[in-house]
Design an enzyme around this catalytic site. Structure first.
Site, short mmCIF file in Angstrom:
data_model
loop_
_atom_site.label_atom_id
_atom_site.label_comp_id
_atom_site.label_asym_id
_atom_site.label_seq_id
_atom_site.Cartn_x
_atom_site.Cartn_y
_atom_site.Cartn_z
N ARG A 129 0.96 -1.15 -0.24
CA ARG A 129 0.00 -0.15 0.56
C ARG A 129 0.68 1.27 0.13
NH1 ARG A 129 -4.81 -2.98 1.40
NH2 ARG A 129 -6.03 -1.04 0.50
N GLN A 134 -0.45 2.87 -5.67
CA GLN A 134 -1.43 3.25 -6.10
C GLN A 134 -2.42 3.04 -6.89
OE1 GLN A 134 -1.32 7.36 -4.10
NE2 GLN A 134 -2.91 7.13 -2.13
N ASP A 137 -3.86 -0.53 -7.30
CA ASP A 137 -4.23 -1.37 -6.23
C ASP A 137 -6.08 -1.44 -6.13
OD1 ASP A 137 -5.07 -1.37 -3.21
OD2 ASP A 137 -3.73 0.56 -2.42
N SER A 140 -7.98 -1.08 -2.98
CA SER A 140 -9.13 0.22 -2.57
C SER A 140 -9.96 0.37 -3.39
CB SER A 140 -7.91 1.00 -2.84
OG SER A 140 -6.80 1.40 -2.21
N TYR A 236 -1.21 -2.00 7.66
CA TYR A 236 -2.52 -2.60 8.10
C TYR A 236 -2.89 -2.44 9.37
CZ TYR A 236 -3.08 -4.22 3.00
OH TYR A 236 -3.49 -4.92 1.99
#
Ligand code: NAD
Length: 379
Positions: A129, A134, A137, A140, A236
């Site tokens: 992450r 990004q 991802d 997400s 996390y």
């Protein structure tokens, strides 16, 4: 020219497709051609004609896709589609690349099988992450959709409206929504519930989330349990152990009882979801209240959740939705396709494949290579 194969998704109820027509040209630019199984995009709203128009090759059978492709892109492969994913292994060959969701924590046997075939596999659940990752991802992207949809599910089952209304027939009070777990799905649920006019509270054990919750106009519920230790170096949550969860349940009892809607998203990667709402806590809720348990696929945050079902107990509706992104297949596919295309751009350049394992994004997602299980999650 690198050949990218996109077979039809075969998991029951799966409606997404790994590549949408809009990304076919992006592959052309890096020297890759998309070969897609006829009808693969249909359930998500993308026709064969649109793929053809963008320059993809449409083939009739799954076998043709696997035979001709160097890289296979799927939404659900291996453990994320255990029955058919296993059958697909038979269609694969040494050196072929497989990318998709694979549920690697829960399907070591299938990972071993695909390793034996000499397949190079990348599990997108393991993407770091980081800011560089990004744009790839997928977790997400899919969590964004789940968070949004959870609120709509709650709103449509609640015997109340979400917004406050002042009408000639009197004042309608706003719904109270409580979101447990303020990760990507939780934050999107907060934003969506706020847009609908609800009064929103939220809780997470990672202290960093307080500011994010407040910036969306929700109230952060302080239990005094949040600590830096709750967060691992990947950002996390850690598994906090049963004694911690017992305390947390005790402290959550009052706010759960006061809420019309509880949306729970609490998860710990690779583990069963923690139980945060007990049967007794459900008994204390007002009749008509709704729980949407987005952790249903991981066993659920509510003790009474039945994955894939909507049940009513003590007057409370408990929804345990599974595969929520597949209920919004157009945008789920659009986001997934963009993410996976960006991922492919890490190792396809000028029509050639070059997997550089010094790249942390490739090394952390790599599951199998040269006949071996390469990922530290299997150590
Ligand atoms: P997730 O789906 O693994 O978990 C959902 C949420 O549940 C998390 O916020 C977690 O802290 C929370 N949770 C776990 N146990 C809980 C408990 N007992 N009580 C209350 N809440 C609990 O998480 P996610 O949504 O995938 O996000 C994980 C992290 O990654 C977050 O820090 C997020 O901000 C971060 N992230 C970073 C990037 C990036 O920088 N590129 C992108 C996306 C997400």
């Amino acid at each position: 020219m690198v050949k990218i194969g996109v077979p039809k998704e075969t998991y029951p109820g799966e409606t997404r497709v790994a590549i949408i027509p809009a990304n076919v040209q992006q592959f052309k630019k890096i020297g890759a051609e998309v070969i897609i199984e006829s009808g693969a995009g249909e359930k998500a709203g993308f026709t064969d004609a649109e793929y053809l128009e963008k320059g993809a090759q449409v083939v009739k059978t799954r076998k043709e896709v696997f035979e001709n492709a160097d890289v296979i892109l799927q939404v659900r492969a291996l453990g994320a589609n255990p029955e058919m994913g296993k059958k697909d292994i038979a269609l694969m060959r040494e050196g072929q690349i497989l990318i998709g969701f694979m549920e690697p924590f829960f399907a070591k046997d299938l990972v071993e099988e695909v390793a034996k075939k000499g397949v190079i596999s990348f599990a997108l659940e393991l993407l770091p992450r980081t800011s560089r990752a990004q744009s790839m991802d997928v977790l997400s992207s899919m969590a964004t959709i789940s968070g949004y949809k959870a609120v709509l599910l709650a709103a449509s089952h609640l015997p109340k409206m979400f917004p406050m209304l002042t009408t000639a027939a009197g004042t309608v009070l706003p719904a109270n929504v409580f979101v447990i777990g303020a990760g990507v799905a939780g934050l999107q649920a907060i934003a969506t519930a706020r847009r609908l006019g609800a009064v929103v509270k939220a809780y997470d054990i990672r202290p960093a989330t307080k500011q994010e919750v407040e910036s969306l106009g929700a109230k952060f519920v302080e239990l005094g349990l949040e600590s830096q230790e709750a967060e691992d170096k990947g950002g996390y949550a850690r598994d906090m152990g049963e004694e911690f969860y017992r305390k947390q349940r005790e402290m959550l009892t009052k706010v759960v009882a006061e809420s019309d809607v509880v949306i729970s998203t609490a998860a710990v990667p690779g583990k069963k979801a923690p139980i945060l709402i007990t049967e007794d806590m459900v008994k204390n809720m007002k009749p008509g209240s709704v729980i949407v348990d987005l952790a249903a696929e991981r066993g659920g945050n509510c003790e009474l959740t039945k994955p894939g079902e909507v049940i009513e107990k003590y007057g409370v509706t408990i929804i345990g939705p599974v595969n929520v992104p597949a209920t919004v297949p157009y945008h789920a596919s659009q986001m997934y396709s963009k993410n996976i295309t960006n991922f492919c751009m890490l190792f396809i350049k000028n029509g050639e494949i070059n997997i550089n394992l010094n790249d942390d994004i490739l090394s952390s997602t790599l599951l199998t290579k040269d006949g071996k299980l390469t990922n530290p999650i299997f150590d």
